[in-house]
Design a protein around this motif. Structure first.
Motif, short mmCIF file in Angstrom:
data_model
loop_
_atom_site.label_atom_id
_atom_site.label_comp_id
_atom_site.label_asym_id
_atom_site.label_seq_id
_atom_site.Cartn_x
_atom_site.Cartn_y
_atom_site.Cartn_z
N ASP A 240 -23.28 36.81 31.09
CA ASP A 240 -22.04 36.03 31.94
C ASP A 240 -22.59 34.73 32.56
OD1 ASP A 240 -20.24 37.71 31.25
OD2 ASP A 240 -20.69 39.11 33.13
N THR A 244 -19.31 32.96 32.37
CA THR A 244 -18.26 33.79 32.65
C THR A 244 -17.64 33.24 34.29
OG1 THR A 244 -18.80 35.45 31.37
CG2 THR A 244 -17.12 35.95 32.84
N HIS A 248 -12.68 36.32 35.78
CA HIS A 248 -12.78 36.89 34.39
C HIS A 248 -13.57 37.94 34.59
CE1 HIS A 248 -10.96 32.95 32.41
NE2 HIS A 248 -10.25 33.84 33.38
N ARG A 252 -11.92 41.58 32.97
CA ARG A 252 -12.66 42.37 32.05
C ARG A 252 -12.69 43.92 32.80
NH1 ARG A 252 -18.23 39.87 31.01
NH2 ARG A 252 -18.77 40.92 32.66
N ARG A 255 -9.38 45.77 32.18
CA ARG A 255 -9.61 45.97 30.61
C ARG A 255 -10.01 47.30 30.14
NH1 ARG A 255 -9.45 40.62 28.71
NH2 ARG A 255 -11.52 40.86 28.26
N ASP A 256 -11.51 47.23 30.89
CA ASP A 256 -12.13 48.59 30.42
C ASP A 256 -11.60 49.71 31.13
OD1 ASP A 256 -13.58 46.61 28.76
OD2 ASP A 256 -15.10 46.45 30.25
#
Lengths: 435, 120
Positions: A240, A244, A248, A252, A255-256
Motif C-alpha cells: 500500500d 493506497t 481505502h 478494503r 469489504r473483507d
C-alpha cells in the motif's frame, strides 16, 4: 430523482422537554421550535436552537383541533426574524405507525407557513407531526417544499424517527448480541459514524467499528499510506505504501470483514467543503487528529450540528536521563450542549493559533512520537464510548485522562462554561448569514 | 447610513463587492464577499471571501477564501483550512503592514488579492 428532504436535530435535554410537553394525555399540545438551517443543503439539517410551547393563555379552541391566538405567531416571528431563525410547529398524534395529517393540520399548516414566509422569507419553516412509529408534515424552505426525512436527538436516550430499516444480520451465537440485545444491535447497524483521521488512532477506530457492524462509516483523510505508517496503521500492507489512500484501507477492511458496512471514503482534509457535506448527516463523530486547529474546527462543527463528538489524543515523552518514557492521553466526549473541548481546557486560543501558524509556514512543526499500542488503547476507549452512546447508555464521562506509568484511566471533572466561545451563550453555533 | 466607522467600512465593502453580507455572530466581525475575481491564472478564478475584522482597527483584518486555489495545478506553499460559519475557508500566508490610523478595509482586501499576482 428523489424528492428533496430535511432532518430535524435537537439536543437531548431540549428534546426531552419538548416530548414531555407534547405527551399531555388529556389535551393536544403544540410546540413551536425555532430552528436554524441552510436551505440550499439537501438534505437540509434544521437544528433546534430553542422552543416555545403554545401555552393555554393563547389557546382558542381544543374541540375542533387546536387553534391559538395569532398574537402567539406574531411574537414568534418577532423572535425568529432578527435571529435569522425559522419556525417548525410540532404536535403529536396518538397511535402506532406513521401519523397522517388531518384536514385541519393541512389547512392551518398552510396558513401558518404563508404567514411565516411573509415575515421571515429567508428562513426555513415547517409543520411536523410525530407518531410512535414515524413522522409526517412538510418543510417549507425559501426554495420549495420538502419532505421530512428524520428527527434525531443524541439523547440520552438517543432517538431516530422514523426508525431506520436495517438488514437483518443477527447470528444468535453472536457474543456482541449478548451485550447489546437486538435493539442495541439494530441501533449500531443503523448508525452513521464520521471518522476524521485514519492514521494511527483512526485506523484502530475504523477496524473496531467495522467489526462491531456500524451501518455507515464516513472516513475523512487525504493521505496515502507511507512506509513509516506500517508500524501503527492497522490494516495497511507493504504494497500500500505510496499507492493506497488511508480511507481505502478502511474500505478494503470492510469489504473483507463485514461487507454490509458502507464506507464513504472522502480523501480530503477536514474541513474541506466535501468533508463537511459528508459529515453533516452522521450521528456521531470521532476525531483522531494531530492538530489543535483541526480539533477546534471539529469541536465547532459538532456543536453547530448537534452531533456528539469523541476526541482522542496522546502525548508521548521520550526518556530523558533517569526518567523513562511518559505517556499522557485523553478521551473526551462532547455532547450537544457541552461541555466542549474548550470548556475542558483541551483547546486554547494559543494552541489553535500556533497550529495554524505552523500550517501557514510561520512556525516549524516537529513530528510527535506515536506507538501502536497507545493508539489502540485510546481508540478502544473511543469505540466503547461510541457504542454506548449509540446503544443508549445513560451517562458518559465527559473527559478521561490516561497516564502511563502507572497505566491508569481516570475521569476528569468537566462542566460547560457559560462564557465559552464555542458552546457558551455567545458561541459560534448561533452563526447565521444575514444582510 | 450608520456613523459607526466599522459599519461604514462594511458598507464600503458592499459597494466594492456587491452582495457582501455581515454574519451575525456574537463578538465576531465577519463579512462574506461573494464573487471575488482572482487575477493571475488562478483556478478557480471566482470565489467567495471572508473578511475577519475582529479587533478592528487595532488588529489587521484577515481575508480567507472558500476554495484551495491552484495555478498550473500547483498549490501555494503555505495555507491552512478553517471551519467558520459552517463553511470551509482557506487562509494563505500574507505579510503586509497594517496601520490602524488608515484602517480602510477595501484597500486591505485589494492588497491581499495582489498577493496572488506574482507567485504560486
Amino acid at each position: 430523482m428523489a424528492a428533496r428532504s430535511g432532518d430535524l436535530r435537537v439536543d437531548g435535554a431540549t428534546w426531552n422537554a419538548i416530548s414531555d410537553h407534547l405527551a399531555d394525555e388529556h389535551d393536544e399540545q403544540v410546540a413551536a421550535l425555532l430552528v436554524r438551517g441552510r436551505p440550499k443543503d439537501d438534505p437540509v439539517a434544521l437544528v433546534v436552537e430553542r422552543w416555545r410551547p403554545v401555552s393555554d393563555a393563547y389557546v382558542r379552541d381544543r374541540i375542533h383541533g387546536l387553534t391559538w391566538d395569532g398574537r402567539f405567531n406574531l411574537r414568534l416571528a418577532e423572535e425568529a426574524e432578527p435571529a435569522g431563525l425559522g419556525v417548525v410547529f410540532v404536535h403529536r398524534h396518538a397511535g402506532r405507525g406513521t401519523p397522517r395529517l388531518s384536514r385541519i393540520d393541512r389547512t392551518h399548516g398552510r396558513a401558518l407557513m404563508q404567514f411565516l414566509r411573509r415575515r421571515c422569507p429567508e428562513a426555513t419553516h415547517g409543520i411536523l407531526v410525530l407518531g410512535d412509529g414515524g413522522i409526517a408534515g412538510w418543510i417549507d424552505a425559501p426554495n420549495g417544499r420538502r419532505r421530512w426525512a428524520e428527527v434525531r436527538s443524541a439523547g440520552p436516550p438517543p432517538l431516530v424517527l422514523p426508525p431506520r430499516e436495517v438488514e437483518p444480520d443477527v447470528d444468535l451465537s453472536d457474543r456482541q448480541l449478548l451485550a447489546f440485545g437486538t435493539t442495541g444491535m439494530d441501533a449500531v447497524a443503523a448508525s452513521r459514524i464520521g471518522l476524521v483521521g485514519l492514521s494511527g488512532g483512526g485506523s484502530h477506530v475504523a477496524q473496531q467499528l467495522i467489526h462491531a457492524g456500524v451501518g455507515t462509516l464516513v472516513a475523512i483523510d487525504a493521505q496515502l499510506v507511507e512506509y513509516s505508517n506500517l508500524r501503527r496503521l492497522v490494516g495497511a500492507r507493504r504494497r500500500d505504501v505510496n499507492k493506497t489512500l488511508k480511507v481505502h484501507v478502511a474500505r478494503r477492511l470492510a469489504r473483507d470483514v463485514r461487507p454490509g458496512v458502507r464506507v464513504i471514503a472522502v480523501p480530503e482534509e477536514f474541513p474541506s467543503a466535501r468533508s463537511l457535506e459528508a459529515l453533516r448527516s452522521v450521528d456521531l463523530l470521532i476525531g483522531c487528529v494531530d492538530g489543535w486547529d483541526v480539533r477546534d474546527d471539529l469541536n465547532a462543527f459538532a456543536l453547530q450540528h448537534r452531533i456528539p463528538y469523541i476526541d482522542i489524543g496522546a502525548v508521548i515523552t521520550p526518556p530523558t536521563g533517569r526518567v523513562g518514557v511518559r505517556i499522557s492521553g485523553q478521551i473526551s466526549i462532547v455532547l450537544p450542549g457541552g461541555p466542549c473541548l474548550r470548556c475542558m481546557g483541551i483547546l486554547t486560543d494559543q494552541r489553535v493559533e500556533d497550529a495554524r501558524q505552523v500550517r501557514r509556514g510561520y512556525l516549524v512543526g516537529e513530528p510527535e512520537p506515536q506507538v501502536v499500542s497507545v493508539n489502540g488503547l485510546l481508540a478502544s476507549e473511543a469505540v466503547t464510548a461510541a457504542l454506548m452512546l449509540i446503544g443508549g447508555a445513560d451517562s458518559n464521562a465527559a473527559r478521561r485522562r490516561y497516564l502511563y506509568p502507572p497505566g491508569i484511566l481516570r475521569e476528569v471533572y468537566a462542566s460547560a462554561a457559560r462564557d465559552c466561545p464555542a458552546c457558551g451563550e455567545s458561541g459560534f453555533r448561533s452563526a447565521k448569514t444575514r444582510a | 447610513m450608520s456613523d459607526d466607522p466599522l459599519s461604514t467600512e462594511i458598507a464600503a465593502l458592499a459597494v466594492a463587492w456587491p452582495g457582501a453580507e455581515r454574519l451575525a455572530v456574537a463578538k465576531r466581525t465577519l463579512v462574506v464577499l461573494p464573487g471575488i475575481r482572482m487575477t493571475g491564472d488562478w483556478a478557480p478564478d471566482t470565489l467567495d471571501g471572508l473578511v475577519i475584522a475582529d479587533g478592528w482597527p487595532q488588529n489587521r483584518p484577515q481575508l480567507l477564501i472558500d476554495a484551495a486555489v491552484t495555478r498550473s495545478g500547483q498549490e501555494p506553499a503555505n495555507f491552512s483550512r478553517q471551519y467558520l460559519a459552517d463553511r470551509a475557508w482557506y487562509s494563505y500566508s500574507f505579510n503586509a503592514a497594517w496601520d490602524p490610523a488608515r484602517p480602510q478595509l477595501v484597500p486591505a482586501v485589494r492588497a491581499w488579492l495582489r498577493r496572488f499576482d506574482g507567485r504560486p
